[in-house]
Design a protein around this motif. Sequence first.
Motif, PDB file in Angstrom:
ATOM      1  N   MET A   1       0.849  -1.192   0.000  1.00  0.00           N
ATOM      2  CA  MET A   1       0.000   0.000   0.000  1.00  0.00           C
ATOM      3  C   MET A   1       0.882   1.239   0.000  1.00  0.00           C
ATOM      4  SD  MET A   1      -2.732   1.345   2.854  1.00  0.00           S
ATOM      5  CE  MET A   1      -3.638  -0.206   2.824  1.00  0.00           C
ATOM      6  N   SER A   2       0.594   2.197  -0.882  1.00  0.00           N
ATOM      7  CA  SER A   2       1.375   3.427  -0.951  1.00  0.00           C
ATOM      8  C   SER A   2       0.831   4.450   0.025  1.00  0.00           C
ATOM      9  CB  SER A   2       1.331   4.004  -2.374  1.00  0.00           C
ATOM     10  OG  SER A   2       0.038   4.519  -2.657  1.00  0.00           O
ATOM     11  N   ILE A   3       1.663   5.449   0.360  1.00  0.00           N
ATOM     12  CA  ILE A   3       1.191   6.494   1.264  1.00  0.00           C
ATOM     13  C   ILE A   3       0.202   7.417   0.579  1.00  0.00           C
ATOM     14  CG2 ILE A   3       3.205   6.383   2.762  1.00  0.00           C
ATOM     15  CD1 ILE A   3       4.356   8.772   1.378  1.00  0.00           C
ATOM     16  N   ALA A   4       0.137   7.365  -0.766  1.00  0.00           N
ATOM     17  CA  ALA A   4      -0.902   8.126  -1.458  1.00  0.00           C
ATOM     18  C   ALA A   4      -2.283   7.592  -1.086  1.00  0.00           C
ATOM     19  CB  ALA A   4      -0.689   8.053  -2.972  1.00  0.00           C
ATOM     20  N   ARG A   5      -2.381   6.295  -0.798  1.00  0.00           N
ATOM     21  CA  ARG A   5      -3.667   5.697  -0.438  1.00  0.00           C
ATOM     22  C   ARG A   5      -4.010   5.943   1.035  1.00  0.00           C
ATOM     23  NH1 ARG A   5      -4.556  -0.326  -2.170  1.00  0.00           N
ATOM     24  NH2 ARG A   5      -6.591   0.253  -1.287  1.00  0.00           N
ATOM     25  N   THR A   6      -3.013   5.870   1.902  1.00  0.00           N
ATOM     26  CA  THR A   6      -3.315   6.104   3.323  1.00  0.00           C
ATOM     27  C   THR A   6      -3.506   7.584   3.617  1.00  0.00           C
ATOM     28  OG1 THR A   6      -0.990   6.347   3.954  1.00  0.00           O
ATOM     29  CG2 THR A   6      -1.919   4.125   3.998  1.00  0.00           C
ATOM     30  N   GLY A   7      -2.825   8.439   2.843  1.00  0.00           N
ATOM     31  CA  GLY A   7      -2.877   9.867   3.115  1.00  0.00           C
ATOM     32  C   GLY A   7      -1.943  10.246   4.249  1.00  0.00           C
ATOM     33  N   GLU A   8      -1.693  11.550   4.366  1.00  0.00           N
ATOM     34  CA  GLU A   8      -0.763  12.036   5.380  1.00  0.00           C
ATOM     35  C   GLU A   8      -1.182  11.625   6.784  1.00  0.00           C
ATOM     36  OE1 GLU A   8       0.820  16.297   7.266  1.00  0.00           O
ATOM     37  OE2 GLU A   8      -0.460  16.285   5.468  1.00  0.00           O
ATOM     38  N   PHE A   9      -2.450  11.836   7.119  1.00  0.00           N
ATOM     39  CA  PHE A   9      -2.870  11.603   8.499  1.00  0.00           C
ATOM     40  C   PHE A   9      -3.029  10.121   8.808  1.00  0.00           C
ATOM     41  CE2 PHE A   9      -4.182  15.913   7.396  1.00  0.00           C
ATOM     42  CZ  PHE A   9      -3.478  16.607   8.377  1.00  0.00           C
ATOM     43  N   GLY A  10      -3.359   9.341   7.791  1.00  0.00           N
ATOM     44  CA  GLY A  10      -3.385   7.902   7.986  1.00  0.00           C
ATOM     45  C   GLY A  10      -1.995   7.366   8.260  1.00  0.00           C
ATOM     46  N   LEU A  98       5.569   5.884  -2.284  1.00  0.00           N
ATOM     47  CA  LEU A  98       6.375   5.159  -1.315  1.00  0.00           C
ATOM     48  C   LEU A  98       5.494   4.174  -0.549  1.00  0.00           C
ATOM     49  CD1 LEU A  98       9.255   5.023   0.048  1.00  0.00           C
ATOM     50  CD2 LEU A  98       8.284   6.482   1.828  1.00  0.00           C
ATOM     51  N   ASP A  99       5.996   2.966  -0.353  1.00  0.00           N
ATOM     52  CA  ASP A  99       5.237   1.946   0.359  1.00  0.00           C
ATOM     53  C   ASP A  99       5.087   2.322   1.827  1.00  0.00           C
ATOM     54  OD1 ASP A  99       4.758  -0.675   1.838  1.00  0.00           O
ATOM     55  OD2 ASP A  99       4.689  -1.359  -0.245  1.00  0.00           O
ATOM     56  N   VAL A 100       3.874   2.173   2.339  1.00  0.00           N
ATOM     57  CA  VAL A 100       3.607   2.492   3.746  1.00  0.00           C
ATOM     58  C   VAL A 100       4.493   1.659   4.668  1.00  0.00           C
ATOM     59  CG1 VAL A 100       1.902   2.280   5.589  1.00  0.00           C
ATOM     60  CG2 VAL A 100       1.254   3.316   3.413  1.00  0.00           C
ATOM     61  N   ALA A 101       4.692   0.395   4.328  1.00  0.00           N
ATOM     62  CA  ALA A 101       5.506  -0.480   5.170  1.00  0.00           C
ATOM     63  C   ALA A 101       6.925   0.054   5.301  1.00  0.00           C
ATOM     64  CB  ALA A 101       5.516  -1.897   4.601  1.00  0.00           C
ATOM     65  N   TRP A 102       7.444   0.660   4.228  1.00  0.00           N
ATOM     66  CA  TRP A 102       8.796   1.229   4.279  1.00  0.00           C
ATOM     67  C   TRP A 102       8.843   2.365   5.298  1.00  0.00           C
ATOM     68  CZ3 TRP A 102      11.916   5.403   3.999  1.00  0.00           C
ATOM     69  CH2 TRP A 102      13.273   5.182   3.730  1.00  0.00           C
ATOM     70  N   ALA A 103       7.834   3.242   5.257  1.00  0.00           N
ATOM     71  CA  ALA A 103       7.781   4.360   6.205  1.00  0.00           C
ATOM     72  C   ALA A 103       7.632   3.862   7.636  1.00  0.00           C
ATOM     73  CB  ALA A 103       6.634   5.298   5.840  1.00  0.00           C
ATOM     74  N   GLU A 104       6.858   2.802   7.821  1.00  0.00           N
ATOM     75  CA  GLU A 104       6.696   2.241   9.165  1.00  0.00           C
ATOM     76  C   GLU A 104       8.019   1.675   9.676  1.00  0.00           C
ATOM     77  OE1 GLU A 104       2.029   0.824   9.144  1.00  0.00           O
ATOM     78  OE2 GLU A 104       3.561  -0.549   8.394  1.00  0.00           O
ATOM     79  N   GLN A 105       8.735   0.980   8.819  1.00  0.00           N
ATOM     80  CA  GLN A 105      10.018   0.405   9.226  1.00  0.00           C
ATOM     81  C   GLN A 105      11.054   1.501   9.495  1.00  0.00           C
ATOM     82  OE1 GLN A 105      10.761  -2.315   5.993  1.00  0.00           O
ATOM     83  NE2 GLN A 105       8.871  -3.443   6.443  1.00  0.00           N
ATOM     84  N   LEU A 106      10.981   2.580   8.731  1.00  0.00           N
ATOM     85  CA  LEU A 106      11.844   3.728   8.999  1.00  0.00           C
ATOM     86  C   LEU A 106      11.604   4.250  10.415  1.00  0.00           C
ATOM     87  CD1 LEU A 106      13.794   6.030   7.874  1.00  0.00           C
ATOM     88  CD2 LEU A 106      11.682   7.293   7.422  1.00  0.00           C
TER      89      LEU A 106
END
Length: 313
Positions: A1-10, A98-106
């Motif tokens: 899932m990309s951060i474009a789908r979750t959005g900034e606040f998600g 950018l993949d949400v999982a990547w941001a979470e792992q960061l």
Amino acid sequence: MSIARTGEFGLIERVVARLGTGPATIIGPGDDAAVVIASDGRVVASTDVLVEGRHFRRDWAEAEDIGRRAAAANLADIAAMGATATALLVGLCAPPDLDVAWAEQLSDGLATEAALVGASVVGGDMTASPTLTIAVTALGDLHGLPPVLRSGAQVGDVVALAGRVGFAAAGYTVLSRGFRTPKILVEAYRRPVVPYALGPAAGRAGATSMIDVSDGLIADLGHIAHASKVGVNLHRSAFKVPEQMRDAALALGVDPYQWLLAGGDDHALAATFPADVPLPEGWQVIGEVIEGSTVTLDNRPWYGPKGWDHFRA
């Protein structure tokens, strides 16, 4: 899932849920600003920016590794002032795909490294950008001690080192040549091992100056020499080449002393102490402060690379 789908606040909700709270945090993420304890009324602050392609590559390191490196660059600066880090603020500029999982792992990496000193991520900001960029600000507490500056070195002081140098630079060279071993060198580039506690220990012991070795030992000691209006002489015999580094240097056709003396990103600490002061455990004498204005090796000029410069590299 990309951060474009979750959005900034998600994405913020996902990231915040993974972050712990340090003992200095009164109010963490969720409001317009955080509130952090400053026990003696002073706050030590430092900021570093990491840009993809310039400071890290996603094909060379996992997201958690990059998070730890981003945190370490700032936490080491706080330690080099003789302080203890209490909090991190993080700005993330990321492509929408950018993949949400990547941001979470960061965020996991940032939190894990901060926890080593009892700090936590207390806030930050996110925005879209074509270039992945991570900006980290660290806050720290001196606990009543004076800050250790770059400008306090005196002729006759000893120069000492805490932590390791050359490992991350060797790992960078190995990766840039397309290899993934020796593992100890590659891992050193991905995740620096920083002697955080030895910064405050040096301050308590009476260090006259101190610096985080991020750009190379000769370059960073040059900052102390310039600020203190002194010279620094290093002893080549103080730098032993580890076996894995020696083997890698031989295979790659590199002088290992270029890694040891000019390589950055290990975030060791270099400091000067009065000659009659016992060094804290973990500090090793590598030279002395002399009359002059430059850094020498065995009283001779060093003609190899000096270290990293963002606008000259």
